[in-house]
Design a protein around this motif. Structure first.
Motif, mmCIF file in Angstrom:
data_model
loop_
_atom_site.group_PDB
_atom_site.id
_atom_site.type_symbol
_atom_site.label_atom_id
_atom_site.label_comp_id
_atom_site.label_asym_id
_atom_site.label_seq_id
_atom_site.Cartn_x
_atom_site.Cartn_y
_atom_site.Cartn_z
ATOM 1 N N CYS A 46 -2.889 -4.687 -11.232
ATOM 2 C CA CYS A 46 -4.145 -4.684 -10.480
ATOM 3 C C CYS A 46 -4.500 -3.259 -10.068
ATOM 4 O O CYS A 46 -3.621 -2.473 -9.677
ATOM 5 C CB CYS A 46 -4.017 -5.562 -9.232
ATOM 6 S SG CYS A 46 -5.548 -5.716 -8.273
ATOM 7 N N MET A 48 -7.513 -1.379 -7.604
ATOM 8 C CA MET A 48 -8.656 -1.482 -6.703
ATOM 9 C C MET A 48 -9.238 -0.091 -6.493
ATOM 10 O O MET A 48 -8.498 0.875 -6.265
ATOM 11 C CB MET A 48 -8.241 -2.088 -5.363
ATOM 12 C CG MET A 48 -7.767 -3.526 -5.454
ATOM 13 S SD MET A 48 -7.348 -4.236 -3.834
ATOM 14 C CE MET A 48 -8.976 -4.251 -3.039
ATOM 15 N N GLU A 51 -12.674 -1.179 -2.082
ATOM 16 C CA GLU A 51 -12.435 -2.611 -1.918
ATOM 17 C C GLU A 51 -12.789 -3.399 -3.176
ATOM 18 O O GLU A 51 -12.662 -4.620 -3.199
ATOM 19 C CB GLU A 51 -13.240 -3.137 -0.728
ATOM 20 C CG GLU A 51 -12.804 -2.520 0.600
ATOM 21 C CD GLU A 51 -13.492 -3.142 1.799
ATOM 22 O OE1 GLU A 51 -13.805 -4.353 1.746
ATOM 23 O OE2 GLU A 51 -13.734 -2.419 2.790
ATOM 24 N N VAL A 53 -12.109 -4.705 -6.871
ATOM 25 C CA VAL A 53 -11.048 -4.932 -7.843
ATOM 26 C C VAL A 53 -11.610 -4.624 -9.227
ATOM 27 O O VAL A 53 -12.504 -5.309 -9.714
ATOM 28 C CB VAL A 53 -10.539 -6.386 -7.786
ATOM 29 C CG1 VAL A 53 -9.481 -6.620 -8.863
ATOM 30 C CG2 VAL A 53 -9.976 -6.705 -6.402
ATOM 31 N N ASP A 56 -7.646 -6.704 -12.849
ATOM 32 C CA ASP A 56 -6.807 -7.786 -12.320
ATOM 33 C C ASP A 56 -6.332 -8.597 -13.523
ATOM 34 O O ASP A 56 -7.027 -9.497 -13.995
ATOM 35 C CB ASP A 56 -7.596 -8.657 -11.346
ATOM 36 C CG ASP A 56 -6.713 -9.712 -10.672
ATOM 37 O OD1 ASP A 56 -5.481 -9.626 -10.800
ATOM 38 O OD2 ASP A 56 -7.271 -10.621 -10.022
ATOM 39 N N LEU A 207 -5.950 -10.211 5.346
ATOM 40 C CA LEU A 207 -6.435 -9.645 4.087
ATOM 41 C C LEU A 207 -6.557 -10.687 2.982
ATOM 42 O O LEU A 207 -7.188 -10.432 1.948
ATOM 43 C CB LEU A 207 -5.482 -8.536 3.619
ATOM 44 C CG LEU A 207 -5.503 -7.241 4.435
ATOM 45 C CD1 LEU A 207 -4.293 -6.380 4.089
ATOM 46 C CD2 LEU A 207 -6.799 -6.464 4.192
ATOM 47 N N ALA A 209 -3.837 -11.798 1.349
ATOM 48 C CA ALA A 209 -2.854 -11.338 0.369
ATOM 49 C C ALA A 209 -1.726 -12.356 0.237
ATOM 50 O O ALA A 209 -1.101 -12.729 1.230
ATOM 51 C CB ALA A 209 -2.289 -9.981 0.786
ATOM 52 N N ARG A 282 -1.980 -8.308 -7.516
ATOM 53 C CA ARG A 282 -3.216 -8.417 -6.722
ATOM 54 C C ARG A 282 -2.909 -8.311 -5.230
ATOM 55 O O ARG A 282 -3.579 -7.598 -4.480
ATOM 56 C CB ARG A 282 -3.909 -9.736 -7.039
ATOM 57 C CG ARG A 282 -5.266 -9.945 -6.391
ATOM 58 C CD ARG A 282 -5.807 -11.348 -6.685
ATOM 59 N NE ARG A 282 -5.573 -11.728 -8.068
ATOM 60 C CZ ARG A 282 -4.682 -12.655 -8.449
ATOM 61 N NH1 ARG A 282 -3.949 -13.284 -7.541
ATOM 62 N NH2 ARG A 282 -4.536 -12.960 -9.724
ATOM 63 N N SER A 283 -1.874 -9.033 -4.771
ATOM 64 C CA SER A 283 -1.550 -9.030 -3.344
ATOM 65 C C SER A 283 -0.999 -7.679 -2.897
ATOM 66 O O SER A 283 -1.307 -7.202 -1.807
ATOM 67 C CB SER A 283 -0.541 -10.146 -3.034
ATOM 68 O OG SER A 283 0.681 -9.958 -3.715
ATOM 69 N N LEU A 286 -3.845 -5.142 -2.719
ATOM 70 C CA LEU A 286 -4.703 -5.441 -1.570
ATOM 71 C C LEU A 286 -4.074 -4.941 -0.276
ATOM 72 O O LEU A 286 -4.749 -4.331 0.568
ATOM 73 C CB LEU A 286 -4.965 -6.944 -1.503
ATOM 74 C CG LEU A 286 -5.895 -7.450 -0.405
ATOM 75 C CD1 LEU A 286 -7.255 -6.761 -0.464
ATOM 76 C CD2 LEU A 286 -6.063 -8.962 -0.526
ATOM 77 N N SER A 289 -4.285 -1.230 -0.169
ATOM 78 C CA SER A 289 -5.656 -0.720 -0.079
ATOM 79 C C SER A 289 -6.013 -0.337 1.346
ATOM 80 O O SER A 289 -6.956 0.433 1.575
ATOM 81 C CB SER A 289 -6.656 -1.752 -0.616
ATOM 82 O OG SER A 289 -6.839 -2.841 0.282
#
Length: 397
Positions: A46, A48, A51, A53, A56, A207, A209, A282-283, A286, A289
């Motif tokens: 992932c 980012m 904010e 994405v 992914d 978030l 996540a 992804r988590s 995030l 980020s």
């Protein structure tokens, strides 16, 4: 920029799926090729930008024994990448004025003053020494099994009673397992909550996540979501050949655990802030980020820019006593170093996990990157796959 494009590249048990924004096709092609050739078994990646994405992707096989495919919601043990999430929890406390990096650890944990580690002792340990891997407490004097770490307060009490193995602040010795125990106990002493509960309440849930230190019942009841690790080839290195008092040997072998343990329910449920976080790319991206976005995500302020600045205060810069390679440590994260060439210069913090997972938070460019997988490569710092993905991502940028 137009919307991310759907991708479909055949890859083992499951096609490479997900989204990829225009310009990042090289990233998609690299992951797809690695899955197709068997360099990867299963993985997620992932990226980012702020904010947004922009990449992914996931695919391949989550479990080699059954051929179960890696899906959008597959999670996997992230080994030492977990430390960046643990450090983020500590940074929240710093931001709120509840934890001071330059204060003695014993200010928050009085028993820690034992063995000369308090403010009046000959080997005072500060909070930043723990976060920067310079405390001298990279492992336990007592022989430890992994399940000894499941009782966090008891494992922490043993460290509180120890003398440091070297003079605090005199270079780093990677806190491979003790990092999570030490920081987790500070979180518990300050907040009254365990590290995993604090993470869930203050970061993961706000978030959105899907990341856990201490798997909840919902994840324990869904073992099909958890990927199984494939061990790396043997390194051929005999730790027993080292002196019994070697910092490297004592740190990396006490305790050691096999990758097969990472799907054991007791291991999943434990809160090991150094090595058993469960999530996907992804988590992880995030969560980190928060740093790349300057502390504010979705209108919620998590950190002040001045708090983020503290990450980049160098705590150690030289050959690490445990890792055996040059590493530059900031406050809780690694900083750019030639040993990890994919991490670009600048205000960039990062870390990796055993087997090759990696995360970076690039404040200068406003991007966060995460890659997690289940086919483990040998070594830690400088592994080829994470560096290749980072190179492809920065070429796209």
């Amino acid at each position: 920029m137009s919307g991310p494009a759907r991708t479909s590249v055949e890859a083992g048990a499951g096609a490479l799926e997900g989204t990829c924004a225009p310009g990042f096709e090289g990233v998609r092609e690299l992951l797809g090729r690695n899955l197709a050739t068997g360099a990867e078994l299963g993985a997620s990646l992932c990226v980012m930008r702020g904010e947004e994405v922009v990449v992914d992707l996931w695919g391949g096989t989550a479990d080699a024994a059954t051929g179960r495919p890696w899906t959008r919601d597959t999670v996997v043990n992230t080994y030492s990448l977990t430390k960046t999430v643990t450090a983020l929890c500590a940074l929240l406390l710093v931001d709120r004025g509840l934890l001071a990096p330059d204060a003695p650890v014993s200010d928050y944990w009085p028993e820690f003053a034992a063995a000369g580690k308090g403010p009046d002792g000959p080997q005072t340990v500060l909070v930043r020494h723990i976060l920067g891997h310079t405390s001298g407490l990279s492992g336990w004097d007592r022989a430890m099994a992994v399940d000894d770490l499941y009782d966090g307060p008891a494992a922490a009490a043993l460290l509180a009673g120890q003398k440091p193995w070297w003079t605090p602040d005199d270079g780093s010795g990677y806190h491979a397992m003790s990092f999570g125990t030490l920081v987790g106990e500070l979180v518990r002493r300050i907040t009254g909550r365990t590290l995993g509960a604090f993470l869930a309440d203050e970061l993961a849930e706000p978030l959105g996540a899907d990341y856990w230190i201490g798997a909840p019942r919902a994840l324990l009841d869904a073992p099909e979501r958890v990927a199984s690790m494939v061990p790396p080839p043997p390194s051929g290195f005999d730790y027993a050949s080292l002196p019994a008092d070697s910092v490297l040997r004592r740190t990396l072998t006490n305790p050691a655990f096999a990758p097969a343990l990472t799907t054991d329910p007791a291991f999943l449920a434990a809160e090991l802030g150094a090595a058993n976080g469960q999530g996907n790319a992804r988590s992880v991206a995030l969560l980190q980020s928060v740093i790349a976005c300057g502390g504010t995500v979705s209108g919620r302020r998590f950190l002040a820019p001045a708090t983020i600045d503290r990450i980049f205060e160098v705590q150690a810069d030289g050959v690490d006593r445990v890792l055996g390679v040059p590493v530059r440590f900031g406050l809780g994260w690694g900083l750019p170093t030639p040993s990890m060439p994919g991490v670009r210069p600048g205000r960039v913090c990062w870390w990796t996990g055993f087997g090759g997972s990696v995360v970076t938070a690039d404040v200068d460019r406003g991007i966060s990157v995460a890659y997690v997988m289940n086919k483990m490569g040998p070594g830690l710092i400088g592994a080829p796959r994470p560096n290749a993905y980072l190179d492809a991502i920065y070429e796209a940028l």
